[in-house]
Design an enzyme around this catalytic site. Sequence first.
Site, PDB file in Angstrom:
ATOM      1  N   LYS A  41      27.713 -23.551  -2.346  1.00 64.29           N
ATOM      2  CA  LYS A  41      26.611 -23.242  -2.532  1.00 64.29           C
ATOM      3  C   LYS A  41      25.654 -24.649  -2.579  1.00 64.29           C
ATOM      4  CE  LYS A  41      25.370 -19.969  -2.604  1.00 64.29           C
ATOM      5  NZ  LYS A  41      25.292 -18.943  -1.164  1.00 64.29           N
ATOM      6  N   THR A  44      26.311 -25.183   3.100  1.00 65.85           N
ATOM      7  CA  THR A  44      27.125 -25.013   4.203  1.00 65.85           C
ATOM      8  C   THR A  44      26.547 -24.148   5.078  1.00 65.85           C
ATOM      9  OG1 THR A  44      28.671 -24.628   2.282  1.00 65.85           O
ATOM     10  CG2 THR A  44      29.374 -24.056   4.480  1.00 65.85           C
ATOM     11  N   HIS A  99      35.402 -26.533   1.727  1.00 64.13           N
ATOM     12  CA  HIS A  99      34.778 -26.954   0.132  1.00 64.13           C
ATOM     13  C   HIS A  99      35.984 -27.893  -0.580  1.00 64.13           C
ATOM     14  CE1 HIS A  99      31.734 -24.170   0.677  1.00 64.13           C
ATOM     15  NE2 HIS A  99      32.294 -23.210   0.433  1.00 64.13           N
ATOM     16  N   ARG A 121      23.857 -31.253  -3.061  1.00 62.47           N
ATOM     17  CA  ARG A 121      22.761 -30.691  -3.601  1.00 62.47           C
ATOM     18  C   ARG A 121      22.795 -31.000  -5.154  1.00 62.47           C
ATOM     19  NH1 ARG A 121      21.563 -24.126  -3.277  1.00 62.47           N
ATOM     20  NH2 ARG A 121      19.295 -24.163  -3.862  1.00 62.47           N
ATOM     21  N   SER A 129      22.603 -20.951  -8.038  1.00 64.05           N
ATOM     22  CA  SER A 129      22.860 -20.573  -6.743  1.00 64.05           C
ATOM     23  C   SER A 129      24.386 -19.864  -6.747  1.00 64.05           C
ATOM     24  CB  SER A 129      22.722 -21.194  -5.499  1.00 64.05           C
ATOM     25  OG  SER A 129      23.099 -20.457  -4.186  1.00 64.05           O
ATOM     26  N   PHE A 220      14.626 -21.579   6.582  1.00 59.54           N
ATOM     27  CA  PHE A 220      15.328 -20.740   5.820  1.00 59.54           C
ATOM     28  C   PHE A 220      14.706 -19.323   6.464  1.00 59.54           C
ATOM     29  CE2 PHE A 220      15.722 -18.179   2.006  1.00 59.54           C
ATOM     30  CZ  PHE A 220      17.252 -18.572   1.761  1.00 59.54           C
ATOM     31  N   ASP A 221      13.526 -19.004   6.381  1.00 61.97           N
ATOM     32  CA  ASP A 221      13.311 -17.584   6.711  1.00 61.97           C
ATOM     33  C   ASP A 221      13.982 -17.173   8.123  1.00 61.97           C
ATOM     34  OD1 ASP A 221      11.767 -17.519   4.665  1.00 61.97           O
ATOM     35  OD2 ASP A 221      10.016 -17.591   5.558  1.00 61.97           O
ATOM     36  N   MET A 223      16.741 -18.329   9.350  1.00 59.76           N
ATOM     37  CA  MET A 223      18.155 -18.234   8.997  1.00 59.76           C
ATOM     38  C   MET A 223      18.622 -17.016   8.328  1.00 59.76           C
ATOM     39  SD  MET A 223      20.430 -21.245   7.537  1.00 59.76           S
ATOM     40  CE  MET A 223      19.640 -21.025   5.882  1.00 59.76           C
ATOM     41  N   ARG A 237      19.728 -17.078  -0.660  1.00 57.11           N
ATOM     42  CA  ARG A 237      19.029 -16.091  -1.449  1.00 57.11           C
ATOM     43  C   ARG A 237      17.552 -16.723  -1.649  1.00 57.11           C
ATOM     44  NH1 ARG A 237      17.985 -16.442  -7.147  1.00 57.11           N
ATOM     45  NH2 ARG A 237      18.741 -18.715  -7.092  1.00 57.11           N
ATOM     46  N   LYS A 238      17.313 -17.916  -2.113  1.00 55.28           N
ATOM     47  CA  LYS A 238      15.857 -18.110  -2.164  1.00 55.28           C
ATOM     48  C   LYS A 238      15.686 -19.878  -1.358  1.00 55.28           C
ATOM     49  CE  LYS A 238      14.347 -16.555  -6.672  1.00 55.28           C
ATOM     50  NZ  LYS A 238      13.712 -16.952  -7.931  1.00 55.28           N
ATOM     51  N   GLY A 239      16.718 -20.587  -1.544  1.00 54.47           N
ATOM     52  CA  GLY A 239      16.775 -21.687  -0.561  1.00 54.47           C
ATOM     53  C   GLY A 239      15.682 -22.701  -0.988  1.00 54.47           C
TER      54      GLY A 239
END
Length: 274
Positions: A41, A44, A99, A121, A129, A220-221, A223, A237-239
């Site tokens: 999270k 990736t 990971h 992050r 996340s 983001f939108d 993707m 989710r929100k990014g």
Amino acid sequence: MSTYKERGVIFPVDIVPRPNLDLVKNFDIRDDDIMMITYPKTGTWWTHQIVKQILASEGVKDEKYLGDFPNLIEFSVPEKGALAELFKTAPSPRVLATHVPVEFLPSGLLGSKAKIVVVMRNPKDTAVSTFHFWQKVPEVKTPESWESFLEQFLAGDCPWGPFYDHALGYWKLKDSHNILFLKYEDMKKDLPAEVKKLATFLGRPLSEEAVQAVVGATQFDSMKKTVKQHRDGAFTRKGVIGDWKNSFSDEQSRAFDDQYRERLSNTGLEFEFE
């Protein structure tokens, strides 16, 4: 969720079967491989899409080696059978991702000419996340509550090990010539600059026009529309930066801050939280 521990690190059986950890040690690394390493999270899917677009800009359009996202998470830990065969037959350059902590990497990776991209992050947004992700993915145990999950996260009692052990294990390799560190927050604040940096590191510098095309395809939108069919949006989710403020109490935030200072002081590794 069925799990096991290997060298003190928790792994979900359904995602990383124990025999795979033995297989990966002898995994045949090619000098033109691209290895993406992330703690869960931390970006990736996003980074994978950027790498994919960079390669497409250079005329690499065969989708076979890029893989579908469900197979990407532990892409450097091949299963026996079809996936293991895919690793052998996939055309170069292969895009691999994992990971796993540094001690589980293929033994020949660090001494090879393969490109290693490590994405990080800030731990507060990572925790939020991860909490929401676990609620939508059957391979891991659904958290009883935000409070109990956060206790686990702080204690490092979670799949793929403690956040700081994972981050610092790779950060110690920062002076290696074939490793690039990217931060999720930098990508959110100036994606064109990070795309340029990544493309140059991969030996595929892009024109300004090509950079803008990659950025347009990996905002983001854009993707999120690409992956919305996967598990009710669990992977995107929100990014945003700073979403942790909507979940953390003051006491929880202070506990995270204390651990952050304790683990990262004098390491040179820092994160932005808003």
